[in-house]
Design a protein around this motif. Structure first.
Motif, mmCIF file in Angstrom:
data_model
loop_
_atom_site.group_PDB
_atom_site.id
_atom_site.type_symbol
_atom_site.label_atom_id
_atom_site.label_comp_id
_atom_site.label_asym_id
_atom_site.label_seq_id
_atom_site.Cartn_x
_atom_site.Cartn_y
_atom_site.Cartn_z
ATOM 1 N N ILE A 70 54.350 56.971 45.447
ATOM 2 C CA ILE A 70 54.671 56.107 44.326
ATOM 3 C C ILE A 70 53.584 56.175 43.266
ATOM 4 O O ILE A 70 52.461 56.622 43.515
ATOM 5 N N ASN A 71 53.928 55.709 42.083
ATOM 6 C CA ASN A 71 52.959 55.615 40.997
ATOM 7 C C ASN A 71 52.209 54.289 41.147
ATOM 8 O O ASN A 71 52.817 53.225 41.203
ATOM 9 N N PHE B 177 29.109 64.377 22.506
ATOM 10 C CA PHE B 177 29.379 63.437 23.597
ATOM 11 C C PHE B 177 30.874 63.436 23.893
ATOM 12 O O PHE B 177 31.680 63.980 23.141
ATOM 13 N N ALA B 178 31.222 62.809 24.987
ATOM 14 C CA ALA B 178 32.629 62.597 25.329
ATOM 15 C C ALA B 178 32.732 61.302 26.119
ATOM 16 O O ALA B 178 31.797 60.910 26.823
ATOM 17 N N VAL B 179 33.862 60.638 25.992
ATOM 18 C CA VAL B 179 34.102 59.366 26.670
ATOM 19 C C VAL B 179 35.384 59.466 27.481
ATOM 20 O O VAL B 179 36.408 59.970 26.985
ATOM 21 N N LEU B 180 35.334 59.001 28.725
ATOM 22 C CA LEU B 180 36.511 58.965 29.585
ATOM 23 C C LEU B 180 36.577 57.575 30.204
ATOM 24 O O LEU B 180 35.577 57.076 30.733
ATOM 25 N N ALA B 181 37.739 56.944 30.115
ATOM 26 C CA ALA B 181 37.866 55.554 30.554
ATOM 27 C C ALA B 181 39.187 55.338 31.278
ATOM 28 O O ALA B 181 40.166 56.057 31.060
ATOM 29 N N GLY B 182 39.209 54.336 32.130
ATOM 30 C CA GLY B 182 40.430 53.952 32.828
ATOM 31 C C GLY B 182 40.360 52.506 33.267
ATOM 32 O O GLY B 182 39.264 51.968 33.499
ATOM 33 N N ASP B 183 41.513 51.859 33.364
ATOM 34 C CA ASP B 183 41.514 50.490 33.868
ATOM 35 C C ASP B 183 41.413 50.510 35.384
ATOM 36 O O ASP B 183 41.577 51.560 36.017
ATOM 37 N N THR B 184 41.137 49.355 35.982
ATOM 38 C CA THR B 184 40.859 49.314 37.424
ATOM 39 C C THR B 184 41.970 48.658 38.240
ATOM 40 O O THR B 184 41.787 48.389 39.421
ATOM 41 N N ARG B 185 43.130 48.411 37.628
ATOM 42 C CA ARG B 185 44.234 47.780 38.363
ATOM 43 C C ARG B 185 45.036 48.826 39.125
ATOM 44 O O ARG B 185 45.358 49.888 38.589
ATOM 45 N N SER B 186 45.360 48.517 40.378
ATOM 46 C CA SER B 186 46.239 49.365 41.189
ATOM 47 C C SER B 186 47.459 48.545 41.586
ATOM 48 O O SER B 186 47.322 47.425 42.099
ATOM 49 N N THR B 187 48.647 49.088 41.333
ATOM 50 C CA THR B 187 49.878 48.339 41.576
ATOM 51 C C THR B 187 50.867 49.128 42.423
ATOM 52 O O THR B 187 50.780 50.352 42.541
ATOM 53 N N SER B 188 51.804 48.384 42.995
ATOM 54 C CA SER B 188 52.999 48.959 43.628
ATOM 55 C C SER B 188 54.171 48.125 43.134
ATOM 56 O O SER B 188 54.394 47.017 43.636
ATOM 57 N N GLY B 189 54.863 48.634 42.133
ATOM 58 C CA GLY B 189 55.918 47.832 41.524
ATOM 59 C C GLY B 189 55.326 46.621 40.834
ATOM 60 O O GLY B 189 54.447 46.727 39.986
ATOM 61 N N TYR B 190 55.778 45.424 41.251
ATOM 62 C CA TYR B 190 55.280 44.184 40.655
ATOM 63 C C TYR B 190 54.119 43.572 41.447
ATOM 64 O O TYR B 190 53.680 42.468 41.141
ATOM 65 N N SER B 191 53.643 44.271 42.472
ATOM 66 C CA SER B 191 52.539 43.765 43.290
ATOM 67 C C SER B 191 51.235 44.433 42.883
ATOM 68 O O SER B 191 51.202 45.622 42.562
ATOM 69 N N ILE B 192 50.148 43.654 42.897
ATOM 70 C CA ILE B 192 48.819 44.190 42.612
ATOM 71 C C ILE B 192 48.128 44.489 43.938
ATOM 72 O O ILE B 192 47.868 43.594 44.741
ATOM 73 N N ASN B 193 47.836 45.775 44.190
ATOM 74 C CA ASN B 193 47.148 46.181 45.420
ATOM 75 C C ASN B 193 45.662 45.868 45.344
ATOM 76 O O ASN B 193 45.059 45.434 46.326
#
Length: 231
Positions: free
Chosen positions: A10-11, A24-40
């Motif tokens: 799953i995504n 320089f270069a910048v790489l970023a990402g959020d820290t939320r992990s989900t499965s459908g409507y649930s937050i893992n």
């Protein structure tokens, strides 16, 4: 059997963004992990250092387990290259090797999108973006993940200056003058990345909690975390 396993991958939500600059270069990402409507998890980083030299960074988004396996394989490859050749792998060689890794799994692909960041031979910031089958290209800016459709138009406008024109151009029958394209300074890029994710959290439930940012320069990698919307 393979088809069933493929459907069970799953995504896990989230998004990643990369922007390159003159040195320089910048790489970023959020820290939320989900499965459908649930937050893992509210702290699941998606941006990783590669190898032991602090000069290449990988961000992966999609199925988290595939992303972590891909990162571990690339880590091992970089360390083996240094052991065998007595020098760190170049960004261009690492980018090509990552493409080969993804392509070798094309019949049962990693369910991820990836962005690789580093400095090129001239010391300029460089980003390479990948699809699951290993096709890749060098970009000035790139967004991937569930909020890519929200973030990428913002980057096209504010970073690439696509369809941007000098104010007043085109009046009185004159030809419109395209806005000159220029690389943004470091502080402006950092602010744009934060704005992009803050806006995405207002529109997408699978993005949020925290923002992990890695800034790469000739002096190494600076990592920071910024809170994002948690609901």
């Amino acid at each position: 059997m393979g088809g069933l396993a493929q459907r069970n991958r799953i995504n896990n939500g989230g998004s990643i963004v990369g922007i390159s600059g003159s040195d320089f270069a910048v790489l970023a990402g959020d820290t939320r992990s989900t499965s459908g409507y649930s937050i893992n998890s509210r702290h699941d980083p998606k941006v990783f250092r590669v190898g032991s030299d602090d000069d290449i960074v990988l961000a992966v988004i999609g199925f988290a387990a595939d992303g972590k396996e891909l990162k571990e394989r690339l880590d091992t490859m970089c360390d083996m290259y240094k052991y065998q050749h007595g020098k760190p792998i170049s960004l261009r060689a690492c980018a090509h090797r990552l493409s080969t890794m993804l392509y070798s799994k094309r019949f049962f692909p990693y369910q991820v999108q990836a962005i690789l960041m580093g400095l090129d031979e001239e010391g300029k910031g460089a980003l390479y973006s990948y699809d699951p089958a290993g096709s890749y290209k060098r970009d000035q800016c790139r967004a991937a993940g569930v909020a890519a459709s929200l973030i990428m138009p913002f980057l096209d406008s504010q970073v690439s200056f696509n369809n941007q024109y000098v104010p007043g151009g085109g009046n009185q029958g004159l030809e419109a003058i395209a806005k000159p394209k220029e690389l943004l300074p470091r502080n402006a890029v950092m602010d744009l990345v934060k704005d992009a994710f803050n806006n995405a959290t207002e529109r997408h439930i699978e993005v949020g909690d925290g923002l992990q940012i890695m800034l790469l320069t000739k002096d190494g990698i600076e990592e920071s975390f910024t809170p994002l919307k948690r609901d």
